[in-house]
Design a protein around this motif. Structure first.
Motif, PDB file in Angstrom:
ATOM      1  N   GLU A  93       0.835  -1.200   0.000  1.00 19.87           N
ATOM      2  CA  GLU A  93       0.000   0.000   0.000  1.00 19.87           C
ATOM      3  C   GLU A  93       0.872   1.254   0.000  1.00 19.87           C
ATOM      4  N   LEU A  94       1.996   1.200   0.681  1.00 17.80           N
ATOM      5  CA  LEU A  94       2.898   2.349   0.699  1.00 17.80           C
ATOM      6  C   LEU A  94       3.486   2.602  -0.694  1.00 17.80           C
ATOM      7  N   GLU A  95       3.884   1.539  -1.380  1.00 15.90           N
ATOM      8  CA  GLU A  95       4.416   1.689  -2.732  1.00 15.90           C
ATOM      9  C   GLU A  95       3.361   2.255  -3.672  1.00 15.90           C
ATOM     10  N   SER A  96       2.117   1.779  -3.538  1.00 10.28           N
ATOM     11  CA  SER A  96       1.030   2.292  -4.372  1.00 10.28           C
ATOM     12  C   SER A  96       0.777   3.764  -4.083  1.00 10.28           C
ATOM     13  N   SER A  97       0.812   4.133  -2.822  1.00  5.04           N
ATOM     14  CA  SER A  97       0.604   5.542  -2.454  1.00  5.04           C
ATOM     15  C   SER A  97       1.721   6.420  -2.978  1.00  5.04           C
ATOM     16  N   GLU A  98       2.940   5.892  -2.958  1.00  5.86           N
ATOM     17  CA  GLU A  98       4.070   6.669  -3.456  1.00  5.86           C
ATOM     18  C   GLU A  98       3.956   6.896  -4.969  1.00  5.86           C
ATOM     19  N   GLN A 154       1.414   9.793   3.456  1.00  2.00           N
ATOM     20  CA  GLN A 154       1.774   9.952   4.863  1.00  2.00           C
ATOM     21  C   GLN A 154       1.029   8.950   5.739  1.00  2.00           C
ATOM     22  N   LYS A 155      -0.238   8.685   5.415  1.00  3.36           N
ATOM     23  CA  LYS A 155      -1.003   7.698   6.163  1.00  3.36           C
ATOM     24  C   LYS A 155      -0.405   6.309   6.015  1.00  3.36           C
ATOM     25  N   ALA A 156      -0.002   5.966   4.786  1.00  3.57           N
ATOM     26  CA  ALA A 156       0.611   4.648   4.558  1.00  3.57           C
ATOM     27  C   ALA A 156       1.925   4.525   5.319  1.00  3.57           C
TER      28      ALA A 156
END
Length: 389
Positions: A93-98, A154-156
């Motif tokens: 999810e962090l990679e997708s958000s980035e 930031q949430k991720a």
């Protein structure tokens, strides 16, 4: 429910024969020797032992428990890592958000540049109002999308941080609700993983006091209590808080009273049931007499109708009425504030014939022991192993 407790001083019952008025018949009297004594009134209640500070540690993210580093009764420090949640899903999810953030930034930069160009042409009347409005609208959407993408990123990042579970306080782990490999779901309510008590050397008792007695309870009052785990020990404490919220159970109204309970040797365990005595009256080193002594009038004697009187045994065996002033009472004994002094013999009643015969064969009995009740809790220091602060 109230109990009364008295620890009289050494009161020796004597068999004394004295002349009564002008009669030649002799009467045998029960007498007591005045010695320093104590009076105490108590309120009894049932309570539960618990830590002063207890924290439930949960998780703000869902996932599989990857590692657990503590167990029941483990001592932990503030900030210590106690568990980890699998991060593979959250890292995706962090990679997708980035990626979404980078795309939004590129769109934002393009629309910003395009808006500045159209704005300059619009100010020179080289483009129409419609073209300007469209450029402004596209730029505004790009700004909002970029802001949202930054928030999501930031949430991720924060969610990744939540996969490390730390102890919020110094203390001891009371319970562990999960095992490695178990899935936890953080929804509207945070799932509890661990319960940690701050310091088991500082405990408290939450006692439920009846509404009929709560008016006599005050902060600072002395308290003793026992627990079934250590029936021979008497623990001590004091009232530190009287909570105003009432609890009604089966039409019985009670109030919670918080009692400080030092626990230096860790004998008290969270959850133990405590039988509590709250001392609403506790006077030491006073002169007391049994209430029956204030009511007793020997045959052939009279006393004034007003005031309180007792009969004192004189050295020559005669009786004399003595006016006294009374103080507090526990229902069995009364405090004497004026009129008697230590060592005097006070008549408490007639000696029973059966008792007299027994004493003639076995010696005199102790009057104070005959006045005590086996149902009354002992005062601290009287035949109990007392645990002090």
């Amino acid at each position: 429910m109230k109990k009364v407790i008295l620890i009289p001083g050494v009161m020796t019952a004597l068999i004394v024969f004295a002349s009564c008025g002008a009669k030649n018949t002799k009467q045998a009297y029960d007498t007591i020797t005045i010695q320093p004594s104590s009076i105490a009134n108590t309120i009894t209640a049932t309570g539960t032992v618990e830590p002063i500070k207890q924290v439930e540690v949960g998780t703000q993210v869902s996932g599989i428990i990857a590692k657990i580093y503590v167990d029941y009764n483990s001592e932990v420090k503030n900030g210590q890592l106690i568990a980890e949640i699998d991060r593979s899903v959250l890292e995706t999810e962090l990679e997708s958000s980035e990626a979404n953030l980078n795309s939004s930034k590129a769109e934002h930069d393009y629309q910003t540049a395009n808006y500045e160009r159209i704005k300059g042409l619009y100010e020179k009347d080289l483009v129409s109002q419609s073209e300007y409005d469209q450029a402004l609208n596209s730029w505004s959407k790009a700004v909002y999308a970029y802001t949202q993408a930054k928030s999501n990123y930031q949430k991720a990042e924060r969610n990744i941080g939540y996969t490390w579970i730390y102890s919020p306080i110094d203390g001891v782990v009371l319970s562990r609700a999960v095992d490695e490999g178990q899935t936890v779901a953080a929804g509207f309510s945070t799932p509890t993983l661990f319960t940690i008590a701050n310091d088991l050397r500082k405990m408290r008792v939450i006692a439920d006091v009846d509404e009929a007695d709560i008016g006599e309870v005050q902060e600072g009052q002395y308290v003793t209590f026992t627990v079934d785990a250590y029936p021979e020990d008497m623990f001590e404490g004091s009232v530190i808080q009287i909570r105003l919220l009432a609890t009604t159970t089966s039409n019985v109204v009670t109030y919670e009273v918080v009692i400080d309970a030092p626990n230096e040797d860790l004998k008290l365990k969270p959850g133990l049931t405590a039988e509590v005595n709250i001392y609403i009256l506790n006077k030491e080193n006073i002169i007391t007499v049994p209430l029956r002594a204030l009511r007793f009038v020997p045959e052939g004697y009279t006393v004034p109708d007003s005031g309180s009187h007792v009969f004192v045994m004189n050295p020559d065996g005669t009786l004399s009425a003595r006016a006294v002033s009374t103080g507090v009472s526990d229902g069995i004994y009364s405090e004497i504030t004026y009129g008697l002094k230590q060592g005097e013999q006070v008549v408490s009643g007639l000696k029973a014939a059966g008792k007299l015969s027994a004493e003639n064969g076995n010696g005199s009995s102790n009057d104070s022991s005959s006045s005590s009740s086996p149902f009354m809790p002992p005062r601290p220091g009287q035949g109990d192993n007392i645990r002090t602060k």
